[in-house]
Design an enzyme around this catalytic site. Structure first.
Site, PDB file in Angstrom:
ATOM      1  N   CYS A   9      -3.553   3.861   9.396  1.00 34.49           N
ATOM      2  CA  CYS A   9      -2.305   3.343   9.981  1.00 34.49           C
ATOM      3  C   CYS A   9      -1.689   4.294  11.002  1.00 34.49           C
ATOM      4  CB  CYS A   9      -1.297   3.037   8.871  1.00 34.49           C
ATOM      5  SG  CYS A   9      -1.883   1.836   7.653  1.00 34.49           S
TER       6      CYS A   9
ATOM      7  N   CYS B  64      -1.233   8.191   7.211  1.00 35.87           N
ATOM      8  CA  CYS B  64      -2.570   7.913   6.700  1.00 35.87           C
ATOM      9  C   CYS B  64      -3.501   7.517   7.853  1.00 35.87           C
ATOM     10  CB  CYS B  64      -2.515   6.792   5.669  1.00 35.87           C
ATOM     11  SG  CYS B  64      -1.578   7.216   4.183  1.00 35.87           S
TER      12      CYS B  64
ATOM     13  N   CYS C 167       0.828  -1.202   0.000  1.00 36.84           N
ATOM     14  CA  CYS C 167       0.000   0.000   0.000  1.00 36.84           C
ATOM     15  C   CYS C 167       0.867   1.258   0.000  1.00 36.84           C
ATOM     16  CB  CYS C 167      -0.925  -0.002   1.214  1.00 36.84           C
ATOM     17  SG  CYS C 167      -2.095   1.378   1.245  1.00 36.84           S
ATOM     18  N   CYS C 168       1.905   1.262   0.832  1.00 36.58           N
ATOM     19  CA  CYS C 168       2.808   2.406   0.868  1.00 36.58           C
ATOM     20  C   CYS C 168       3.550   2.581  -0.454  1.00 36.58           C
ATOM     21  CB  CYS C 168       3.811   2.250   2.009  1.00 36.58           C
ATOM     22  SG  CYS C 168       3.116   2.530   3.653  1.00 36.58           S
TER      23      CYS C 168
ATOM     24  N   CYS D  72       7.447   3.916   5.832  1.00 34.92           N
ATOM     25  CA  CYS D  72       6.563   3.796   4.673  1.00 34.92           C
ATOM     26  C   CYS D  72       7.322   3.311   3.453  1.00 34.92           C
ATOM     27  CB  CYS D  72       5.901   5.139   4.375  1.00 34.92           C
ATOM     28  SG  CYS D  72       7.066   6.439   3.931  1.00 34.92           S
TER      29      CYS D  72
END
Length: 239
Positions: free
Chosen positions: A200, A197, A116-117, A223
């Site tokens: 998280c 985010c 995702c990062c 990240c």
């Protein structure tokens, strides 16, 4: 000159320089080339943003909008940019096509947070930095882990990365904000000492590491933006 040697020479040259001097010289260093500031507009970001604005308000500032940020961060970004007179804010977003292909339901962070990062941060930033020869970051040794030995200048891939606040701690950051009457991120007062985010990021309890709320309960601590030779560095403690 090889970038590693250039970084080493600048570390020697600026070993006693203050952060504002390092920022100013980095922006005008013809051997480094074109430099941007990468800012999250997070809890401590306003210090470096202020220094850059003092040196050159036309400096490109790259702000990563992952499309999962706190609404307060988006508002703060606009307000701080206007307050400081920064004229070249570049809002970087993940590719729409890649989001549709790899995270159409926006749940990738629950399955593979590193992926995702990469999708929402590392890849968009790498593309945005392509036109630059170096970039300025707000990382600090006080955050611990691999950052404990953070140099002022370092080579990352084919760029020079500059860390003017490497030896600053939380007290020094707060003092600078007070001296220059800089606006605080509104979520800091609510216990968010490090902001990323929304899925998280959690509040940090008194006595915890300032980054304890990032990816809480996971091995993950970075990240992936601050990577070495393309690899995310795992750490034993939050950084």
């Amino acid at each position: 000159m090889p970038l590693k040697e250039l970084a080493e020479r600048r570390n020697i040259l600026h070993r006693k320089s203050d952060a504002q001097t390092i920022v100013s010289h980095a922006l005008d260093d013809i051997q480094i080339g074109r430099v941007a500031l990468v800012s999250s507009f997070g809890a401590e970001s306003v210090v470096l943003l202020h220094m850059v604005a003092q040196a050159n308000p036309d400096t490109p500032v790259l702000f990563l909008n992952t499309e999962m940020l706190f609404p307060e961060t988006l508002t703060y970004q606009r307000e701080v940019a206007k307050h400081l007179g920064l004229s070249d804010i570049r809002v970087i977003r993940p590719s729409r096509a890649r989001l549709m292909e790899r995270d159409v339901d926006s749940i990738l962070h629950t399955i593979d947070p590193d992926a995702c990062c990469a999708l929402r941060k590392t890849e968009p930033l790498a593309e945005a930095l392509a036109e630059f020869d170096g970039w300025i970051t707000g990382r600090k040794r006080a955050h611990g882990g691999v950052r404990a030995a953070l140099p002022l200048y370092e080579k990352q891939d084919r760029k020079i990365k500059v860390n003017p606040l490497a030896d600053w701690d939380t007290a020094r950051i707060a003092a600078y904000m007070d001296t220059h009457n800089l606006p605080r991120h509104p979520l800091v007062a609510r216990g968010f000492t490090s902001l990323g985010c929304t899925p998280c990021t959690t509040k940090v309890a008194e006595g915890e590491d300032p980054r304890a709320g990032r990816w809480r309960g996971m091995e993950k601590t970075e990240c992936g933006i601050h990577i070495v030779d393309g690899k995310i560095i795992r750490q034993e403690s939050a950084a």
